[in-house]
Design an enzyme around this catalytic site. Structure first.
Site, mmCIF file in Angstrom:
data_model
loop_
_atom_site.group_PDB
_atom_site.id
_atom_site.type_symbol
_atom_site.label_atom_id
_atom_site.label_comp_id
_atom_site.label_asym_id
_atom_site.label_seq_id
_atom_site.Cartn_x
_atom_site.Cartn_y
_atom_site.Cartn_z
ATOM 1 N N PRO A 112 0.844 -1.212 0.000
ATOM 2 C CA PRO A 112 0.000 0.000 0.000
ATOM 3 C C PRO A 112 0.874 1.255 0.000
ATOM 4 O O PRO A 112 1.812 1.351 0.789
ATOM 5 C CB PRO A 112 -0.792 -0.117 1.309
ATOM 6 N N CYS A 162 0.465 5.562 -0.354
ATOM 7 C CA CYS A 162 -0.277 6.799 -0.567
ATOM 8 C C CYS A 162 0.214 7.488 -1.832
ATOM 9 O O CYS A 162 1.424 7.583 -2.060
ATOM 10 C CB CYS A 162 -0.059 7.759 0.599
ATOM 11 N N ALA A 221 -3.432 3.656 1.744
ATOM 12 C CA ALA A 221 -4.251 3.832 2.944
ATOM 13 C C ALA A 221 -5.497 4.616 2.550
ATOM 14 O O ALA A 221 -5.405 5.768 2.117
ATOM 15 C CB ALA A 221 -3.460 4.586 4.005
ATOM 16 N N GLN A 239 -6.530 -1.091 1.347
ATOM 17 C CA GLN A 239 -6.054 -0.924 2.720
ATOM 18 C C GLN A 239 -6.964 0.100 3.397
ATOM 19 O O GLN A 239 -6.996 1.265 3.006
ATOM 20 C CB GLN A 239 -4.599 -0.435 2.765
ATOM 21 N N TYR A 241 -0.469 5.127 13.074
ATOM 22 C CA TYR A 241 -1.831 5.608 12.809
ATOM 23 C C TYR A 241 -2.777 5.050 13.883
ATOM 24 O O TYR A 241 -2.336 4.325 14.785
ATOM 25 C CB TYR A 241 -2.249 5.258 11.376
ATOM 26 N N ARG A 298 -2.126 -5.090 8.617
ATOM 27 C CA ARG A 298 -0.731 -4.614 8.651
ATOM 28 C C ARG A 298 -0.430 -4.120 10.056
ATOM 29 O O ARG A 298 -1.160 -3.284 10.597
ATOM 30 C CB ARG A 298 -0.505 -3.506 7.629
ATOM 31 N N LEU A 355 12.395 -3.044 1.637
ATOM 32 C CA LEU A 355 13.669 -3.227 0.928
ATOM 33 C C LEU A 355 13.855 -4.645 0.425
ATOM 34 O O LEU A 355 14.919 -5.243 0.579
ATOM 35 C CB LEU A 355 14.835 -2.756 1.797
ATOM 36 N N GLY A 396 7.181 -2.238 -2.371
ATOM 37 C CA GLY A 396 6.717 -0.866 -2.492
ATOM 38 C C GLY A 396 7.495 -0.127 -3.560
ATOM 39 O O GLY A 396 7.172 -0.160 -4.747
ATOM 40 N N ARG A 397 8.598 0.498 -3.130
ATOM 41 C CA ARG A 397 9.332 1.391 -4.030
ATOM 42 C C ARG A 397 9.888 0.676 -5.262
ATOM 43 O O ARG A 397 9.944 1.268 -6.337
ATOM 44 C CB ARG A 397 10.437 2.104 -3.244
HETATM 45 C C1 FMN Z 1 5.212 6.745 -1.344
HETATM 46 C C2 FMN Z 1 4.925 5.778 -0.227
HETATM 47 C C3 FMN Z 1 3.677 5.754 0.351
HETATM 48 C C4 FMN Z 1 3.368 4.834 1.359
HETATM 49 N N1 FMN Z 1 2.086 4.759 1.841
HETATM 50 C C5 FMN Z 1 1.740 3.729 2.666
HETATM 51 C C6 FMN Z 1 0.384 3.465 2.980
HETATM 52 O O1 FMN Z 1 -0.537 4.114 2.476
HETATM 53 N N2 FMN Z 1 0.104 2.456 3.838
HETATM 54 C C7 FMN Z 1 1.108 1.669 4.374
HETATM 55 O O2 FMN Z 1 0.810 0.765 5.158
HETATM 56 N N3 FMN Z 1 2.398 1.873 4.050
HETATM 57 C C8 FMN Z 1 2.730 2.848 3.195
HETATM 58 N N4 FMN Z 1 4.033 2.983 2.781
HETATM 59 C C9 FMN Z 1 5.024 1.961 3.199
HETATM 60 C C10 FMN Z 1 5.115 0.867 2.136
HETATM 61 O O3 FMN Z 1 3.910 0.106 2.044
HETATM 62 C C11 FMN Z 1 6.261 -0.116 2.455
HETATM 63 O O4 FMN Z 1 5.971 -0.772 3.669
HETATM 64 C C12 FMN Z 1 7.611 0.597 2.571
HETATM 65 O O5 FMN Z 1 7.802 1.485 1.487
HETATM 66 C C13 FMN Z 1 8.775 -0.396 2.607
HETATM 67 O O6 FMN Z 1 8.760 -1.231 1.471
HETATM 68 P P1 FMN Z 1 9.710 -0.940 0.174
HETATM 69 O O7 FMN Z 1 11.130 -0.903 0.688
HETATM 70 O O8 FMN Z 1 9.461 -2.118 -0.736
HETATM 71 O O9 FMN Z 1 9.298 0.361 -0.410
HETATM 72 C C14 FMN Z 1 4.370 3.934 1.813
HETATM 73 C C15 FMN Z 1 5.649 3.998 1.254
HETATM 74 C C16 FMN Z 1 5.928 4.879 0.233
HETATM 75 C C17 FMN Z 1 7.312 4.865 -0.397
#
Ligand code: FMN
Length: 355
Positions: A23, A25, A58, A100, A183, A231, A302, A324-325
């Protein structure tokens, strides 16, 4: 044979592989939290890219539960109608659409990250007074919350349940409850942020009560077929905060409440937490919760290499891998990972000439 490309069945839903879009934002909703073309294209691209589970950002269960004024929501029938084209596109392209469901608590009404200003958005700029476990703000420049009273807490439980029902109406096939990252639900779970002295605070059972009531209410609303994920922040990374042992206890109770998979993230309750960032840094949390609570888990944080994701599933550290990223950088990561791991890549017909 690749473990990452083995299907995963949760209730009546089978994911074709173990890769999920985490998820994230997008801060791109229209007025009143309605999803826009951005959400269709952004989420749609990850379905076309081969992620089995495509999770929305979210998505607030009530307007005051948005992190920023530009967050999506699911608090009315208009939101149901606006989400339908998104879920229908995701489904048509072989992904399982998941939402989510979130309430930002005392972290609500903040600027989106690319605005020059930080902290709380004032009323004149479309902000609002947030709610929290107490009247303590998260940071000095955040808005001062109103402490939820028991009627307000019941309202939160009902809002999650009603939004979950709307999610199913909108075509979502799975629901994730956001109880992480400082949150609202995490604010009640963590001893760092929950200083209440009534039945919603105090010992761990009191602090877990809101999250468990939300989980039971969501399960009762969506019926037996729809997977419910939750989560959590598996640790606060702070002495005296929420711990992995607490998460093991919570995960077992969540499973008893009808939750099918615990998505293990971390942090967010304290601005001073020392988070040991590094490749797969939260995977051990998912592995410990899975092993000790005997519940399916999701690993996130990561995870970037196909071999790394493959090992997480093959070694039994988690059942689902959320990216995510990496999926922002490369929506086609799942197809490319399949090719690398010797699994079927399933590129869409429209792209076959490029493969
Ligand atoms: C731009 C952005 C927005 C995010 N928004 C949310 C969100 O809405 N809900 C959530 O649980 N985590 C959110 N996260 C966290 C990601 O879901 C994820 O747990 C975090 O980026 C680590 O994973 P990654 O290294 O693969 O990016 C967000 C992360 C990023 C980079």
């Amino acid at each position: 044979m690749s473990s990452l490309f083995t299907p995963l069945t949760l209730r009546a839903v089978t994911l074709p592989n173990r890769i999920a879009l985490a998820p994230m934002c997008q801060y791109s909703a229209g007025p009143d939290g309605l999803p826009t073309d951005w959400h269709l294209v952004h989420l749609g691209a990850r379905a076309v890219g081969g992620a089995a589970l495509v999770m929305t950002e979210a998505t607030a269960v009530v307007p005051e539960g948005r992190i920023s004024p530009q967050d999506t929501g699911l608090w009315s029938g208009r939101h149901v109608d606006a989400w339908r084209p998104v879920t229908s596109f995701l489904t048509a392209h072989g992904a399982v659409p998941a939402v989510q469901l979130a309430h930002a608590g005392f972290k609500a009404s903040t600027y989106r990250p690319w605005e020059p200003r930080r902290g709380g958005v004032p009323d004149v700029e479309g902000g609002w007074t947030p709610v929290g476990p107490t009247t303590e703000p998260f940071l000095p420049d955040y808005r001062v919350p109103t402490a939820l009273d028991p009627a307000g807490i019941s309202g939160v439980v009902e809002a999650f349940a009603t939004a979950a029902g709307r999610a199913v109406d909108a075509g979502f096939a799975a629901v994730e409850i956001h109880a992480a990252h400082g949150y609202l639900l995490h604010e009640f779970l963590s001893p760092l942020t929950n200083q209440r002295t009534d039945g919603w605070g105090g010992d761990r059972a009191g602090r877990m009560r809101l999250t468990l009531e939300v989980a039971r209410a969501v399960r009762a609303t969506v019926g037996e077929d729809v997977p419910v994920l939750t989560r959590i922040s598996a640790t606060d990374w702070v002495e005296g905060g929420w711990t992995v042992a607490d998460s093991v206890a919570l995960a077992a109770e969540l499973a008893a409440a009808g939750v099918d998979l615990v998505d293990c993230s971390s942090g967010g309750a304290s601005p001073t937490a020392a988070i040991p960032l590094g490749r797969g840094y939260q995977v051990p949390l998912a592995a410990q919760v899975r092993r000790e609570a005997q519940v399916p888990t999701g690993a996130v944080g990561l995870i970037v290499e196909p071999e790394q994701a493959e090992a997480i599933v093959a070694d039994g550290e988690a059942d689902l891998v959320l990216l995510g990223r990496e999926l922002l950088r490369n929506p086609y990561w799942p197809h490319q990972a399949a090719a690398k791991l010797g699994a079927d890549a399933n590129w869409p017909n429209q792209y076959l000439r490029a493969v």
